[in-house]
Motif scaffolding. Structure first.
Motif, PDB file in Angstrom:
ATOM      1  N   ALA A  98      42.433  42.047  49.360  1.00  0.00           N
ATOM      2  CA  ALA A  98      41.389  43.002  49.739  1.00  0.00           C
ATOM      3  C   ALA A  98      41.749  44.410  49.274  1.00  0.00           C
ATOM      4  O   ALA A  98      42.868  44.886  49.488  1.00  0.00           O
ATOM      5  CB  ALA A  98      41.194  42.978  51.256  1.00  0.00           C
ATOM      6  N   GLY A  99      40.794  45.061  48.626  1.00  0.00           N
ATOM      7  CA  GLY A  99      41.014  46.415  48.168  1.00  0.00           C
ATOM      8  C   GLY A  99      41.872  46.540  46.932  1.00  0.00           C
ATOM      9  O   GLY A  99      42.174  47.654  46.489  1.00  0.00           O
ATOM     10  N   LEU A 100      42.262  45.405  46.322  1.00  0.00           N
ATOM     11  CA  LEU A 100      43.091  45.438  45.118  1.00  0.00           C
ATOM     12  C   LEU A 100      42.408  44.730  43.950  1.00  0.00           C
ATOM     13  O   LEU A 100      42.056  45.349  42.962  1.00  0.00           O
ATOM     14  CB  LEU A 100      44.460  44.813  45.383  1.00  0.00           C
ATOM     15  N   TRP A 101      42.242  43.406  44.070  1.00  0.00           N
ATOM     16  CA  TRP A 101      41.606  42.649  43.003  1.00  0.00           C
ATOM     17  C   TRP A 101      41.104  41.314  43.523  1.00  0.00           C
ATOM     18  O   TRP A 101      41.508  40.850  44.601  1.00  0.00           O
ATOM     19  CB  TRP A 101      42.562  42.417  41.823  1.00  0.00           C
ATOM     20  N   ALA A 102      40.218  40.701  42.739  1.00  0.00           N
ATOM     21  CA  ALA A 102      39.709  39.356  43.021  1.00  0.00           C
ATOM     22  C   ALA A 102      39.797  38.562  41.721  1.00  0.00           C
ATOM     23  O   ALA A 102      39.225  38.955  40.709  1.00  0.00           O
ATOM     24  CB  ALA A 102      38.263  39.424  43.508  1.00  0.00           C
ATOM     25  N   GLN A 103      40.533  37.454  41.747  1.00  0.00           N
ATOM     26  CA  GLN A 103      40.843  36.705  40.527  1.00  0.00           C
ATOM     27  C   GLN A 103      40.213  35.319  40.556  1.00  0.00           C
ATOM     28  O   GLN A 103      40.214  34.626  41.566  1.00  0.00           O
ATOM     29  CB  GLN A 103      42.363  36.584  40.369  1.00  0.00           C
ATOM     30  N   PHE A 104      39.696  34.898  39.388  1.00  0.00           N
ATOM     31  CA  PHE A 104      39.131  33.561  39.223  1.00  0.00           C
ATOM     32  C   PHE A 104      39.324  33.126  37.783  1.00  0.00           C
ATOM     33  O   PHE A 104      39.763  33.906  36.942  1.00  0.00           O
ATOM     34  CB  PHE A 104      37.643  33.550  39.608  1.00  0.00           C
ATOM     35  N   GLY A 105      38.981  31.859  37.491  1.00  0.00           N
ATOM     36  CA  GLY A 105      39.047  31.430  36.099  1.00  0.00           C
ATOM     37  C   GLY A 105      39.831  30.168  35.825  1.00  0.00           C
ATOM     38  O   GLY A 105      40.154  29.879  34.673  1.00  0.00           O
ATOM     39  N   VAL A 131      39.971  50.943  36.118  1.00  0.00           N
ATOM     40  CA  VAL A 131      39.426  51.608  37.297  1.00  0.00           C
ATOM     41  C   VAL A 131      38.641  50.601  38.123  1.00  0.00           C
ATOM     42  O   VAL A 131      38.410  49.462  37.704  1.00  0.00           O
ATOM     43  CB  VAL A 131      38.537  52.807  36.893  1.00  0.00           C
ATOM     44  N   ARG A 132      38.212  51.020  39.287  1.00  0.00           N
ATOM     45  CA  ARG A 132      37.451  50.152  40.178  1.00  0.00           C
ATOM     46  C   ARG A 132      36.213  49.595  39.459  1.00  0.00           C
ATOM     47  O   ARG A 132      35.469  50.329  38.798  1.00  0.00           O
ATOM     48  CB  ARG A 132      37.022  50.928  41.422  1.00  0.00           C
ATOM     49  N   GLY A 133      36.024  48.289  39.574  1.00  0.00           N
ATOM     50  CA  GLY A 133      34.859  47.643  38.993  1.00  0.00           C
ATOM     51  C   GLY A 133      35.053  47.089  37.597  1.00  0.00           C
ATOM     52  O   GLY A 133      34.169  46.387  37.086  1.00  0.00           O
ATOM     53  N   THR A 134      36.176  47.365  36.959  1.00  0.00           N
ATOM     54  CA  THR A 134      36.414  46.791  35.634  1.00  0.00           C
ATOM     55  C   THR A 134      36.964  45.373  35.775  1.00  0.00           C
ATOM     56  O   THR A 134      37.538  45.001  36.807  1.00  0.00           O
ATOM     57  CB  THR A 134      37.386  47.646  34.805  1.00  0.00           C
ATOM     58  N   VAL A 135      36.772  44.598  34.716  1.00  0.00           N
ATOM     59  CA  VAL A 135      37.182  43.193  34.696  1.00  0.00           C
ATOM     60  C   VAL A 135      38.118  42.978  33.511  1.00  0.00           C
ATOM     61  O   VAL A 135      37.799  43.375  32.383  1.00  0.00           O
ATOM     62  CB  VAL A 135      35.958  42.265  34.561  1.00  0.00           C
ATOM     63  N   ALA A 136      39.265  42.360  33.765  1.00  0.00           N
ATOM     64  CA  ALA A 136      40.247  42.126  32.700  1.00  0.00           C
ATOM     65  C   ALA A 136      40.838  40.730  32.840  1.00  0.00           C
ATOM     66  O   ALA A 136      40.765  40.110  33.911  1.00  0.00           O
ATOM     67  CB  ALA A 136      41.362  43.176  32.755  1.00  0.00           C
ATOM     68  N   PHE A 137      41.424  40.237  31.760  1.00  0.00           N
ATOM     69  CA  PHE A 137      42.122  38.958  31.813  1.00  0.00           C
ATOM     70  C   PHE A 137      43.479  39.127  32.492  1.00  0.00           C
ATOM     71  O   PHE A 137      44.196  40.110  32.253  1.00  0.00           O
ATOM     72  CB  PHE A 137      42.364  38.413  30.400  1.00  0.00           C
ATOM     73  N   ILE A 151      38.643  41.084  38.920  1.00  0.00           N
ATOM     74  CA  ILE A 151      37.857  42.289  39.123  1.00  0.00           C
ATOM     75  C   ILE A 151      38.731  43.295  39.845  1.00  0.00           C
ATOM     76  O   ILE A 151      39.300  42.977  40.907  1.00  0.00           O
ATOM     77  CB  ILE A 151      36.600  42.001  39.958  1.00  0.00           C
ATOM     78  N   ASN A 152      38.875  44.474  39.308  1.00  0.00           N
ATOM     79  CA  ASN A 152      39.616  45.532  39.997  1.00  0.00           C
ATOM     80  C   ASN A 152      38.771  46.046  41.164  1.00  0.00           C
ATOM     81  O   ASN A 152      37.678  46.577  40.958  1.00  0.00           O
ATOM     82  CB  ASN A 152      39.910  46.681  39.030  1.00  0.00           C
ATOM     83  N   LEU A 153      39.287  45.886  42.367  1.00  0.00           N
ATOM     84  CA  LEU A 153      38.559  46.342  43.553  1.00  0.00           C
ATOM     85  C   LEU A 153      38.883  47.788  43.907  1.00  0.00           C
ATOM     86  O   LEU A 153      38.299  48.339  44.843  1.00  0.00           O
ATOM     87  CB  LEU A 153      38.872  45.424  44.736  1.00  0.00           C
ATOM     88  N   ARG A 154      39.803  48.372  43.174  1.00  0.00           N
ATOM     89  CA  ARG A 154      40.124  49.792  43.337  1.00  0.00           C
ATOM     90  C   ARG A 154      40.581  50.314  41.975  1.00  0.00           C
ATOM     91  O   ARG A 154      40.658  49.564  40.999  1.00  0.00           O
ATOM     92  CB  ARG A 154      41.218  50.005  44.382  1.00  0.00           C
ATOM     93  N   ASP A 155      40.889  51.552  41.901  1.00  0.00           N
ATOM     94  CA  ASP A 155      41.443  52.125  40.683  1.00  0.00           C
ATOM     95  C   ASP A 155      42.903  51.668  40.565  1.00  0.00           C
ATOM     96  O   ASP A 155      43.784  52.156  41.275  1.00  0.00           O
ATOM     97  CB  ASP A 155      41.360  53.657  40.747  1.00  0.00           C
ATOM     98  N   ASN A 156      43.144  50.699  39.670  1.00  0.00           N
ATOM     99  CA  ASN A 156      44.495  50.174  39.438  1.00  0.00           C
ATOM    100  C   ASN A 156      45.097  50.703  38.143  1.00  0.00           C
ATOM    101  O   ASN A 156      46.038  50.114  37.603  1.00  0.00           O
ATOM    102  CB  ASN A 156      44.449  48.642  39.390  1.00  0.00           C
ATOM    103  N   ASP A 184      41.409  36.384  53.096  1.00  0.00           N
ATOM    104  CA  ASP A 184      42.477  36.130  54.065  1.00  0.00           C
ATOM    105  C   ASP A 184      43.573  35.193  53.550  1.00  0.00           C
ATOM    106  O   ASP A 184      44.696  35.217  54.050  1.00  0.00           O
ATOM    107  CB  ASP A 184      41.903  35.562  55.361  1.00  0.00           C
ATOM    108  N   TYR A 185      43.268  34.362  52.551  1.00  0.00           N
ATOM    109  CA  TYR A 185      44.307  33.486  51.999  1.00  0.00           C
ATOM    110  C   TYR A 185      45.285  34.253  51.105  1.00  0.00           C
ATOM    111  O   TYR A 185      46.400  33.789  50.863  1.00  0.00           O
ATOM    112  CB  TYR A 185      43.688  32.350  51.190  1.00  0.00           C
ATOM    113  N   GLY A 186      44.848  35.391  50.601  1.00  0.00           N
ATOM    114  CA  GLY A 186      45.733  36.180  49.755  1.00  0.00           C
ATOM    115  C   GLY A 186      46.256  35.416  48.557  1.00  0.00           C
ATOM    116  O   GLY A 186      45.492  34.952  47.717  1.00  0.00           O
ATOM    117  N   GLU A 187      47.580  35.261  48.490  1.00  0.00           N
ATOM    118  CA  GLU A 187      48.226  34.571  47.374  1.00  0.00           C
ATOM    119  C   GLU A 187      48.451  33.087  47.645  1.00  0.00           C
ATOM    120  O   GLU A 187      49.011  32.374  46.805  1.00  0.00           O
ATOM    121  CB  GLU A 187      49.595  35.219  47.095  1.00  0.00           C
TER     122      GLU A 187
END
Length: 226
Positions: A98-105, A131-137, A151-156, A184-187
């Protein structure tokens, strides 16, 4: 005409018909999941448009991405072709902080997922900042991008711009949906590539996740809008 010649002719005609069907499916913009087991196929390696949009229908709502090839052409081409042929459909958003990133793929079908697991891409020079909202591999080693994105959920940018995390897209609608993805599952469900704990997900697919991590959110369908 001899039977052997007729057999060869039939096989040749059948091959032409199958190739035509594949091409027609691609031209109509409909996913052709059979191609997901053929990563070297020309249809899986087409050049992406200079500009396009991706619609991610998730179990939390819709997220729309803007994608420009000039930002990261190699990565954009890969993501564009995977989306076109349904790779991200019914895939879990398995790593969320939460507040960091969301990963899928990682595809929910182990056969498809393992086919792409080592299909590495060369790095793109970074154009956009993380930055927040950008998507990277996501990746473990340089020149190691395959199918997993976040997805970057904040400015990383402070941490991520030091490494070759080259954003391929940015969220233009639905950032509140990305923020609400179950975290809530995190890693625990698989973690990152560098953590070395993704083998059970590659081996067991969605069946493994739904049995052990039933509250995860999913990409229901990913499509190219234009």
């Amino acid at each position: 005409m001899k039977r052997e010649s007729l057999t060869k002719l039939f096989i040749s005609v059948l091959a032409v018909v199958i190739l035509a069907m594949i091409a027609a499916t691609a031209q109509n913009g409909k996913p052709n999941r059979a191609l997901l087991l053929q990563p070297d196929s020309p249809e899986m390696n087409r050049r992406a448009p200079d500009s396009s949009r991706v619609r991610l229908e998730t179990t939390r709502g819709v997220i729309r991405l803007e994608m420009k090839r000039e930002w990261a052409p190699i990565g954009v081409d890969r993501f564009y072709n995977l989306v076109r042929h349904g790779y991200y459909d019914d895939t879990a958003i398995f790593r969320v902080r939460a507040g960091l990133w969301a990963q899928f793929g990682i595809n929910g079908d182990p056969k498809i997922a393992t086919t792409w697991r080592t299909r590495n891409l060369p790095d793109d020079p970074r154009v956009l900042s993380n930055v927040r909202g950008t998507v990277a591999f996501a990746f473990k080693d340089p020149n190691g991008r395959t199918t997993q994105v976040f997805i970057n959920l904040r400015d990383n940018s402070v941490s991520h711009d030091k490494e070759p995390f080259a954003p391929i897209a940015k969220v233009i609608e639905g950032m509140e949906v990305a923020d609400a993805i179950y975290s809530d599952y995190g890693e625990q469900a698989a973690g990152g590539i560098r953590g070395g704990k993704q083998d059970p997900l590659f081996a067991g697919g969605n069946e493994y996740l739904k049995r052990n991590f039933p509250r995860l959110d999913y990409i229901v369908r990913a499509t190219i809008e234009r």
